[in-house]
Scaffold this motif. Sequence first.
Motif, mmCIF file in Angstrom:
data_model
loop_
_atom_site.group_PDB
_atom_site.id
_atom_site.type_symbol
_atom_site.label_atom_id
_atom_site.label_comp_id
_atom_site.label_asym_id
_atom_site.label_seq_id
_atom_site.Cartn_x
_atom_site.Cartn_y
_atom_site.Cartn_z
ATOM 1 N N LEU A 1 -105.909 43.825 -45.067
ATOM 2 C CA LEU A 1 -105.447 45.169 -45.437
ATOM 3 C C LEU A 1 -106.478 46.236 -45.107
ATOM 4 O O LEU A 1 -106.139 47.398 -44.975
ATOM 5 C CB LEU A 1 -105.130 45.243 -46.938
ATOM 6 C CG LEU A 1 -103.913 44.481 -47.442
ATOM 7 C CD1 LEU A 1 -103.637 44.858 -48.888
ATOM 8 C CD2 LEU A 1 -102.691 44.767 -46.587
ATOM 9 N N LEU B 1 -107.487 55.877 -51.919
ATOM 10 C CA LEU B 1 -107.284 55.364 -50.567
ATOM 11 C C LEU B 1 -106.819 53.924 -50.561
ATOM 12 O O LEU B 1 -105.926 53.574 -49.783
ATOM 13 C CB LEU B 1 -108.565 55.540 -49.760
ATOM 14 C CG LEU B 1 -108.734 57.000 -49.319
ATOM 15 C CD1 LEU B 1 -110.149 57.276 -48.877
ATOM 16 C CD2 LEU B 1 -107.776 57.319 -48.182
ATOM 17 N N GLY C 1 -105.030 52.541 -52.599
ATOM 18 C CA GLY C 1 -103.605 52.590 -52.914
ATOM 19 C C GLY C 1 -102.762 53.019 -51.732
ATOM 20 O O GLY C 1 -101.764 52.387 -51.392
ATOM 21 N N LEU C 2 -103.170 54.110 -51.072
ATOM 22 C CA LEU C 2 -102.385 54.595 -49.937
ATOM 23 C C LEU C 2 -102.443 53.627 -48.762
ATOM 24 O O LEU C 2 -101.560 53.627 -47.913
ATOM 25 C CB LEU C 2 -102.877 55.972 -49.506
ATOM 26 C CG LEU C 2 -102.549 57.104 -50.480
ATOM 27 C CD1 LEU C 2 -103.177 58.409 -49.999
ATOM 28 C CD2 LEU C 2 -101.039 57.285 -50.638
ATOM 29 N N PHE C 3 -103.495 52.801 -48.722
ATOM 30 C CA PHE C 3 -103.566 51.824 -47.627
ATOM 31 C C PHE C 3 -102.879 50.519 -47.986
ATOM 32 O O PHE C 3 -103.047 49.519 -47.307
ATOM 33 C CB PHE C 3 -105.020 51.577 -47.219
ATOM 34 C CG PHE C 3 -105.631 52.731 -46.470
ATOM 35 C CD1 PHE C 3 -106.959 53.067 -46.651
ATOM 36 C CD2 PHE C 3 -104.872 53.490 -45.576
ATOM 37 C CE1 PHE C 3 -107.525 54.140 -45.962
ATOM 38 C CE2 PHE C 3 -105.419 54.558 -44.886
ATOM 39 C CZ PHE C 3 -106.756 54.881 -45.085
ATOM 40 N N GLY C 4 -102.135 50.509 -49.089
ATOM 41 C CA GLY C 4 -101.228 49.391 -49.314
ATOM 42 C C GLY C 4 -101.609 48.414 -50.403
ATOM 43 O O GLY C 4 -101.012 47.344 -50.480
ATOM 44 N N MET C 5 -102.584 48.771 -51.251
ATOM 45 C CA MET C 5 -102.961 47.829 -52.311
ATOM 46 C C MET C 5 -102.195 48.139 -53.592
ATOM 47 O O MET C 5 -102.443 49.158 -54.228
ATOM 48 C CB MET C 5 -104.460 47.925 -52.569
ATOM 49 C CG MET C 5 -104.962 46.909 -53.553
ATOM 50 S SD MET C 5 -106.765 47.011 -53.702
ATOM 51 C CE MET C 5 -107.059 45.742 -54.935
#
Lengths: 199, 596, 327
Positions: free
Chosen positions: B452, B435, B437-441
């Motif tokens: 973020l 998650l 990763g998918l949320f932009g990290m």
Amino acid sequence: MTHSRPPSGAHAHRTSMGLDSRKMAFWAFIGSECLLFGSLISTYLVYKGRSLVGPYPHEILNIPFTSFSTFDLLMSSLAMVLALAAVQRGDMKQGKLWLLVTALLGLVFLGGQFWEFSHFVREGLGLTTNLFGSTFYVLTGTHGAHVTVGVIWLLTLWVQALRGKLGPGQAITVEITGLYWHFVDVVWIVIFTVVYLIQ
Amino acid sequence: MKSWLTTTDHKRIGLLYFWTAFGFFLMGGTEALVIRAQLVRPEGIGVSAETFNQLFTMHGTTMVFLALMPLSAAFFNFIIPLQIGARDVAFPRLNAFSYWVFLLGGLLLNASFIAGPLFGADRLSVAPDAGWFAYANLTSRQFSAGPNVDFWLLGLQILGIASLAAGFNFIVTILNMRAPGMRMLRLPPFTWMTLITQFLVITAFPVITVALVLLMFDRFFGTHFFVPAGGGDPILWQHLFWMFGHPEVYILILPAMGIISEVLPTFSRKPLFGYTVVVYSGVVIAFLGWSVWAHHMFSTGLGPIADSVFAGTTMLIAIPTGVKIFNWIGTLWGGQLRFTTALLFAVGFIAMFIIGGLSGVTHAAAPADLQQTDTYYVVAHIHYVLFGGTILGLFAGIYYWWPKMTGRMLSETLGRWHFWLTVIGMNLAFFPMHLSGLFGMPRRIYTYSADLGVTRFNQLSTAGAFIIGIATLIFFWNLLSTRRRPINAPHNPWGGATLEWAIPSPPPVYNFTVIPTVASRLPLWQTERHAPMEPLPERPPAPIHVPEGSWWPMITALGLPLMAIGALSRLLPIVLVGAAVVIVGIYRWAYEPFEM
Amino acid sequence: MPLLLAVVLVVLTACGGPFPQSALAPRSDFSTSLDHLFTNIFWWAVVVFLIVEALLLYAIARYRARPGAAAPKPVHGHTALEIGWTLAPALILVFIAVPTMRTIFETAGNAPEGALRVEVIGHQWWWEYRYPTLGIGAANELHVPVRTPVQLEMTSADVIHSFWVPRLAGKRDLIQGRINRIEFSADSTGEYRGQCAEFCGASHANMRLRVVVQLDTAFQAWVDRQRAGPTAPAKGSPAELGQQVFRRSACIGCHTIVGISQGKVGPELTHVGSRATIAGALFPNTTDMLRRWIMNAPSLKPGALMPPQGLSAADLDAVVAYLQSLK
């Protein structure tokens, strides 16, 4: 003619595939080396025609001279075959002769490479001059290093034979040396074709 | 002490690999804990960017090359000759050489942590810091001026030599030194997976060797293989690296898959379901593994045709992988399951690896991967397959084969604590990363914006990582405390079917009093067609000659880091001395009388 | 069990938000097709996951060793099962592969006629934009009109970077010597966050960006302002003093202000006052942050190529006022 070295490695024992372990290991090594040279040749091909400045291959490669080098290496493989045959039938006089000839022909090849490289450098093609220089020298240099190792290996065997410590009992060692030498020759054929003949 | 330095006994070499690799595993784990501590909150805990970049680079490099591969090698060494009914490997001195080269290469890499002052820099500033796959052209001398990347490329070349030597050794051992009757399709699955792995090693490592040499030439001699200003293409590095890198991940997972293919049958009291399929799927994976490399490069602009081809081949490789999972479940099905710690870890492998495998399928879809690659989503994938897969599999192997290797049993109570804390910790650490990763990290960042919304996920991950740390310490304690136990493990504490369980724990130096003749895939079990093998005699009928050991593998190995140190310090004489050590070592080795 | 725990915890956490850089909240045609593809595969993965875990859990529960139980049947395999569980995944993969290939070609980056072309050049650690058809440039904050195809043509001035604005587009790398393309059309106005997604050195973590999607009128107004020269500072104002400080300081070696300086190392500053952020979209564009940034950039952003500026407090205030006036 006595066996100077006790049998080493697994060859003294029965092997599951009936092949001497050292020979099998060497074939695996040759497989691995194919990937090594394959990667270097691929890099050469990827960068073919992409040098930003000259000298370019067609301006500087000397096909007649390199054909002679190639012929020399092929003859050395023939000498190697003769050396192995002699050792296998116990004719150590011929064995020593042909081992030495193989090594000398290898040295002639190396001499030719050295002369060619010096000539190229004088013509302005150095290791860092352009992509052709970099890929050419790294590829042929790696091959040359392999030839050098082979020559040292052959001379070692020759000295061993001079001391009377190489005989038909050690034919497997000479056979493996031959495998290496022929492989190095085949790699050269590929390099000669890819770099010099197909431009 | 001298006997350990000169040993050529595969069992001792296996133990040397084990303890050395475990030490590096603890180092890599510590690096991970510092990384996770830094990421527990957006503003971090004070780890600088430069230090952080070294930490994640060394964590990856250490875990892949100094922990996971050598832990597998510990089992290749100890167990393979026993499983095939041999007294040792084909080339015992070459085997020792591989170990010493590994140790020295690992020490060289890690010496970079303290070598800063030798280069006029601070402590903790010259360790490799360009990521474990070191993309060009960040690694050019222009953008990585210090010795960091030099340590990396020299250390890996040295380690490559160790792996290649072991590759040749085990291929010949497995093909050529099997006991009578041990046909290829009677080999234990761990031996099969090892054989396949070694073919991958000897074909993949030359490719990374070339990549490293070309990078070395760029950095030391001014060529432009990967430098755009001179016409070079940074993408060539990626192609060469991943042509190695993808087979490498199968090198990392296949041995662990082999281990659980041994553990599951033993503790289910049933043969491996679909043995032939499990073996052939391993072979297929090895071949297909060469066709997928550019799925690591979907964001580099390969073009739609290349993207499609690699997406397709990557999806294809999921099939032989999935088939194994079903066969493992089939092994458990209808069995009589004894939940020893080894079986717990084997079941854990299946449960966790499937998650990593499925996230891998999402990566295969090239467009979707454009959101996932280079983010914590792929970090999640990596750790589910490498931790949930390889490491859990290796733990299963340790609990399974520890009695054989040391003659002592590991504590099952501590083992259960180890297992449950590890599985809880790893899911807590790595699941949230899908998650974040998918949320932009993105990955490889030492700090992130509080806006973020990924702070909570990072907190969970950090908690999970520390739980893994505690679990690992419990495991370490378990290992150490067995040293105080009496050496009284039986030949076959688990009722296993394969040859290693026919001999004492630990085995005598010659392994088998008499080389057995094998009639089935499960020599020690009663099967439909075969009675169990007769017990081997207690003593050998005639004295068995055992080689004395040799100094030359270790001495030859020493020449390699010497050459590297010469390169790092730009002192050609040291390089030449190192080369001389190698050459003299080889000659003395070749002429030494050494008999198996 | 532990997995369930982790999933529950994560799901609970995920009910938080907002997630401004989320790939799961697409706002463009490109990111929407990626999201659809992912969702498709995700649900297949969930199905496979549930089946496998269920089988596994059932097996370990049902087949526990019981004392006194008979030895298990030594089953070696089952050909029909093998074929079945080879073909079933293969079939599922077909259902995944077809939409994948379709999406690959749909999103290959080829722009329709009339797309707005923007050149993106990655630097350590900031983004440079040029609009060749509009004759303007920008840095770090990319302005685009809504519901208009935009084609980014991307390369790097140094190492590999990756342009990633999850809500608008998948990432593609910026590589020196090559041009990679992203084509998208944003659905709705707003400010979208992104950052570099390829490790590029010391401040990779700090290389951030914003995409400002505007209505046509607002976009056009922005373009016109960018085309215009820099706002001249009022006579006698702190900004005028700041312009003089700027002219005689190291600033001119690296930065361009049209008519004042021509430095090409750092971002152009002609309209820096109009940006919401500074330092690679890392900090808000406030007086305080500008001051601290100019005073000692590397202390705020490791490795930053702008060295600490030894300006007196008065000069610093003046320069900050000048830069803020450049709207």
